[in-house]
Design a protein around this motif. Structure first.
Motif, PDB file in Angstrom:
ATOM      1  N   THR A 194      -3.985  -5.499 -12.902  1.00 48.95           N
ATOM      2  CA  THR A 194      -4.360  -4.313 -13.674  1.00 48.95           C
ATOM      3  C   THR A 194      -4.813  -4.795 -15.043  1.00 48.95           C
ATOM      4  O   THR A 194      -3.994  -5.104 -15.911  1.00 48.95           O
ATOM      5  CB  THR A 194      -3.175  -3.323 -13.776  1.00 48.95           C
ATOM      6  N   HIS A 195      -6.121  -4.896 -15.197  1.00 51.39           N
ATOM      7  CA  HIS A 195      -6.686  -5.482 -16.409  1.00 51.39           C
ATOM      8  C   HIS A 195      -6.250  -4.739 -17.672  1.00 51.39           C
ATOM      9  O   HIS A 195      -5.883  -5.381 -18.665  1.00 51.39           O
ATOM     10  CB  HIS A 195      -8.214  -5.517 -16.318  1.00 51.39           C
ATOM     11  N   ASP A 196      -6.261  -3.403 -17.632  1.00 60.02           N
ATOM     12  CA  ASP A 196      -5.922  -2.674 -18.853  1.00 60.02           C
ATOM     13  C   ASP A 196      -4.443  -2.749 -19.198  1.00 60.02           C
ATOM     14  O   ASP A 196      -4.052  -2.434 -20.315  1.00 60.02           O
ATOM     15  CB  ASP A 196      -6.421  -1.223 -18.818  1.00 60.02           C
ATOM     16  N   ALA A 197      -3.600  -3.194 -18.255  1.00 68.88           N
ATOM     17  CA  ALA A 197      -2.174  -3.415 -18.544  1.00 68.88           C
ATOM     18  C   ALA A 197      -1.904  -4.883 -18.876  1.00 68.88           C
ATOM     19  O   ALA A 197      -0.803  -5.239 -19.264  1.00 68.88           O
ATOM     20  CB  ALA A 197      -1.310  -2.984 -17.366  1.00 68.88           C
ATOM     21  N   GLY A 198      -2.883  -5.736 -18.652  1.00 69.86           N
ATOM     22  CA  GLY A 198      -2.720  -7.157 -18.958  1.00 69.86           C
ATOM     23  C   GLY A 198      -1.901  -7.918 -17.936  1.00 69.86           C
ATOM     24  O   GLY A 198      -1.329  -8.958 -18.249  1.00 69.86           O
ATOM     25  N   GLY A 199      -1.840  -7.416 -16.707  1.00 67.08           N
ATOM     26  CA  GLY A 199      -1.077  -8.122 -15.674  1.00 67.08           C
ATOM     27  C   GLY A 199      -0.754  -7.213 -14.510  1.00 67.08           C
ATOM     28  O   GLY A 199      -1.445  -6.220 -14.255  1.00 67.08           O
ATOM     29  N   LEU A 200       0.300  -7.555 -13.800  1.00 69.52           N
ATOM     30  CA  LEU A 200       0.665  -6.839 -12.584  1.00 69.52           C
ATOM     31  C   LEU A 200       1.423  -5.551 -12.881  1.00 69.52           C
ATOM     32  O   LEU A 200       2.290  -5.513 -13.756  1.00 69.52           O
ATOM     33  CB  LEU A 200       1.511  -7.730 -11.680  1.00 69.52           C
ATOM     34  N   THR A 201       1.078  -4.514 -12.112  1.00 68.80           N
ATOM     35  CA  THR A 201       1.740  -3.226 -12.209  1.00 68.80           C
ATOM     36  C   THR A 201       2.126  -2.761 -10.804  1.00 68.80           C
ATOM     37  O   THR A 201       1.760  -3.390  -9.810  1.00 68.80           O
ATOM     38  CB  THR A 201       0.821  -2.157 -12.846  1.00 68.80           C
ATOM     39  N   GLU A 202       2.817  -1.646 -10.759  1.00 66.06           N
ATOM     40  CA  GLU A 202       3.181  -1.051  -9.475  1.00 66.06           C
ATOM     41  C   GLU A 202       1.939  -0.792  -8.627  1.00 66.06           C
ATOM     42  O   GLU A 202       1.956  -0.946  -7.406  1.00 66.06           O
ATOM     43  CB  GLU A 202       3.945   0.255  -9.713  1.00 66.06           C
ATOM     44  N   LEU A 203       0.844  -0.432  -9.245  1.00 65.57           N
ATOM     45  CA  LEU A 203      -0.392  -0.154  -8.537  1.00 65.57           C
ATOM     46  C   LEU A 203      -0.889  -1.374  -7.751  1.00 65.57           C
ATOM     47  O   LEU A 203      -1.374  -1.245  -6.626  1.00 65.57           O
ATOM     48  CB  LEU A 203      -1.453   0.328  -9.530  1.00 65.57           C
ATOM     49  N   ASP A 204      -0.738  -2.553  -8.313  1.00 64.27           N
ATOM     50  CA  ASP A 204      -1.155  -3.772  -7.614  1.00 64.27           C
ATOM     51  C   ASP A 204      -0.325  -3.987  -6.350  1.00 64.27           C
ATOM     52  O   ASP A 204      -0.868  -4.349  -5.297  1.00 64.27           O
ATOM     53  CB  ASP A 204      -1.040  -4.984  -8.543  1.00 64.27           C
ATOM     54  N   PHE A 205       0.968  -3.742  -6.451  1.00 59.12           N
ATOM     55  CA  PHE A 205       1.829  -3.892  -5.279  1.00 59.12           C
ATOM     56  C   PHE A 205       1.527  -2.820  -4.233  1.00 59.12           C
ATOM     57  O   PHE A 205       1.563  -3.088  -3.034  1.00 59.12           O
ATOM     58  CB  PHE A 205       3.306  -3.888  -5.686  1.00 59.12           C
ATOM     59  N   GLU A 206       1.196  -1.614  -4.675  1.00 55.82           N
ATOM     60  CA  GLU A 206       0.826  -0.558  -3.724  1.00 55.82           C
ATOM     61  C   GLU A 206      -0.431  -0.931  -2.952  1.00 55.82           C
ATOM     62  O   GLU A 206      -0.512  -0.726  -1.742  1.00 55.82           O
ATOM     63  CB  GLU A 206       0.620   0.762  -4.463  1.00 55.82           C
ATOM     64  N   LEU A 207      -1.425  -1.479  -3.646  1.00 53.71           N
ATOM     65  CA  LEU A 207      -2.673  -1.848  -2.972  1.00 53.71           C
ATOM     66  C   LEU A 207      -2.490  -3.081  -2.096  1.00 53.71           C
ATOM     67  O   LEU A 207      -3.101  -3.183  -1.024  1.00 53.71           O
ATOM     68  CB  LEU A 207      -3.806  -2.042  -3.980  1.00 53.71           C
ATOM     69  N   ALA A 208      -1.642  -4.014  -2.510  1.00 52.47           N
ATOM     70  CA  ALA A 208      -1.336  -5.164  -1.647  1.00 52.47           C
ATOM     71  C   ALA A 208      -0.668  -4.684  -0.358  1.00 52.47           C
ATOM     72  O   ALA A 208      -0.981  -5.157   0.746  1.00 52.47           O
ATOM     73  CB  ALA A 208      -0.447  -6.169  -2.374  1.00 52.47           C
ATOM     74  N   ALA A 209       0.237  -3.715  -0.478  1.00 55.36           N
ATOM     75  CA  ALA A 209       0.890  -3.150   0.712  1.00 55.36           C
ATOM     76  C   ALA A 209      -0.124  -2.416   1.570  1.00 55.36           C
ATOM     77  O   ALA A 209      -0.061  -2.486   2.817  1.00 55.36           O
ATOM     78  CB  ALA A 209       2.025  -2.214   0.291  1.00 55.36           C
ATOM     79  N   ALA A 210      -1.087  -1.734   0.958  1.00 58.73           N
ATOM     80  CA  ALA A 210      -2.129  -1.043   1.722  1.00 58.73           C
ATOM     81  C   ALA A 210      -2.983  -2.047   2.500  1.00 58.73           C
ATOM     82  O   ALA A 210      -3.348  -1.801   3.656  1.00 58.73           O
ATOM     83  CB  ALA A 210      -2.995  -0.206   0.794  1.00 58.73           C
ATOM     84  N   VAL A 211      -3.289  -3.182   1.878  1.00 61.23           N
ATOM     85  CA  VAL A 211      -4.033  -4.230   2.572  1.00 61.23           C
ATOM     86  C   VAL A 211      -3.232  -4.726   3.774  1.00 61.23           C
ATOM     87  O   VAL A 211      -3.762  -4.860   4.875  1.00 61.23           O
ATOM     88  CB  VAL A 211      -4.378  -5.402   1.617  1.00 61.23           C
ATOM     89  N   ASN A 212      -1.953  -4.994   3.562  1.00 62.29           N
ATOM     90  CA  ASN A 212      -1.107  -5.440   4.673  1.00 62.29           C
ATOM     91  C   ASN A 212      -1.094  -4.413   5.806  1.00 62.29           C
ATOM     92  O   ASN A 212      -1.127  -4.782   6.984  1.00 62.29           O
ATOM     93  CB  ASN A 212       0.306  -5.737   4.190  1.00 62.29           C
ATOM     94  N   ALA A 213      -1.061  -3.138   5.456  1.00 64.27           N
ATOM     95  CA  ALA A 213      -1.057  -2.089   6.492  1.00 64.27           C
ATOM     96  C   ALA A 213      -2.381  -2.095   7.265  1.00 64.27           C
ATOM     97  O   ALA A 213      -2.381  -1.883   8.477  1.00 64.27           O
ATOM     98  CB  ALA A 213      -0.824  -0.722   5.839  1.00 64.27           C
ATOM     99  N   LEU A 214      -3.489  -2.365   6.594  1.00 65.78           N
ATOM    100  CA  LEU A 214      -4.775  -2.441   7.280  1.00 65.78           C
ATOM    101  C   LEU A 214      -4.823  -3.597   8.277  1.00 65.78           C
ATOM    102  O   LEU A 214      -5.497  -3.523   9.309  1.00 65.78           O
ATOM    103  CB  LEU A 214      -5.917  -2.616   6.269  1.00 65.78           C
ATOM    104  N   LEU A 215      -4.083  -4.653   7.970  1.00 59.32           N
ATOM    105  CA  LEU A 215      -4.057  -5.826   8.855  1.00 59.32           C
ATOM    106  C   LEU A 215      -3.211  -5.582  10.094  1.00 59.32           C
ATOM    107  O   LEU A 215      -3.365  -6.281  11.096  1.00 59.32           O
ATOM    108  CB  LEU A 215      -3.540  -7.045   8.090  1.00 59.32           C
ATOM    109  N   GLY A 216      -2.308  -4.607  10.024  1.00 53.79           N
ATOM    110  CA  GLY A 216      -1.466  -4.291  11.165  1.00 53.79           C
ATOM    111  C   GLY A 216      -0.291  -5.245  11.296  1.00 53.79           C
ATOM    112  O   GLY A 216      -0.091  -6.138  10.468  1.00 53.79           O
ATOM    113  N   PRO A 217       0.485  -5.039  12.376  1.00 53.86           N
ATOM    114  CA  PRO A 217       1.702  -5.847  12.553  1.00 53.86           C
ATOM    115  C   PRO A 217       1.408  -7.309  12.849  1.00 53.86           C
ATOM    116  O   PRO A 217       0.409  -7.717  13.300  1.00 53.86           O
ATOM    117  CB  PRO A 217       2.404  -5.183  13.724  1.00 53.86           C
TER     118      PRO A 217
END
Length: 97
Positions: A74-97
């Protein structure tokens, strides 16, 4: 929209196990993926792009043939935020089990 605050290093370390396959590199969550072919890699990127647009949070990424490297920060926060983890989890969900 109120943007989330930057997570502490301790919170990042606590959250990292919730997104298998991801690693912290600097101020980003990073994952590299290899697909069967370019078509599948591109389809994956299209699905991630739709999720990113919906969340108004976009990755830094690259694609070479069947390889995709993706980073969330999250560039405007200067690092990692909850939003980054949410999108990483969304990517994992797209990949499936």
């Amino acid at each position: 929209m109120v943007r989330p605050a930057r997570l502490s290093p301790e919170e990042v370390a606590r959250r990292l196990p919730t997104v298998p396959g991801w690693e912290v590199v600097g101020d980003s969550l990073r994952r590299e993926l290899v697909f069967k072919d370019f078509q599948r890699a591109f389809a994956f990127m299209t699905n991630v792009a739709l999720a990113a647009e919906k969340a108004d949070h976009h990755p830094n990424w690259s694609n070479v043939y069947k390889r995709v490297a993706i980073e969330w920060t999250t560039h405007d926060a200067g690092g990692l935020t909850e939003l980054d983890f949410e999108l990483a989890a969304a990517v994992n969900a797209l990949l499936g089990p």
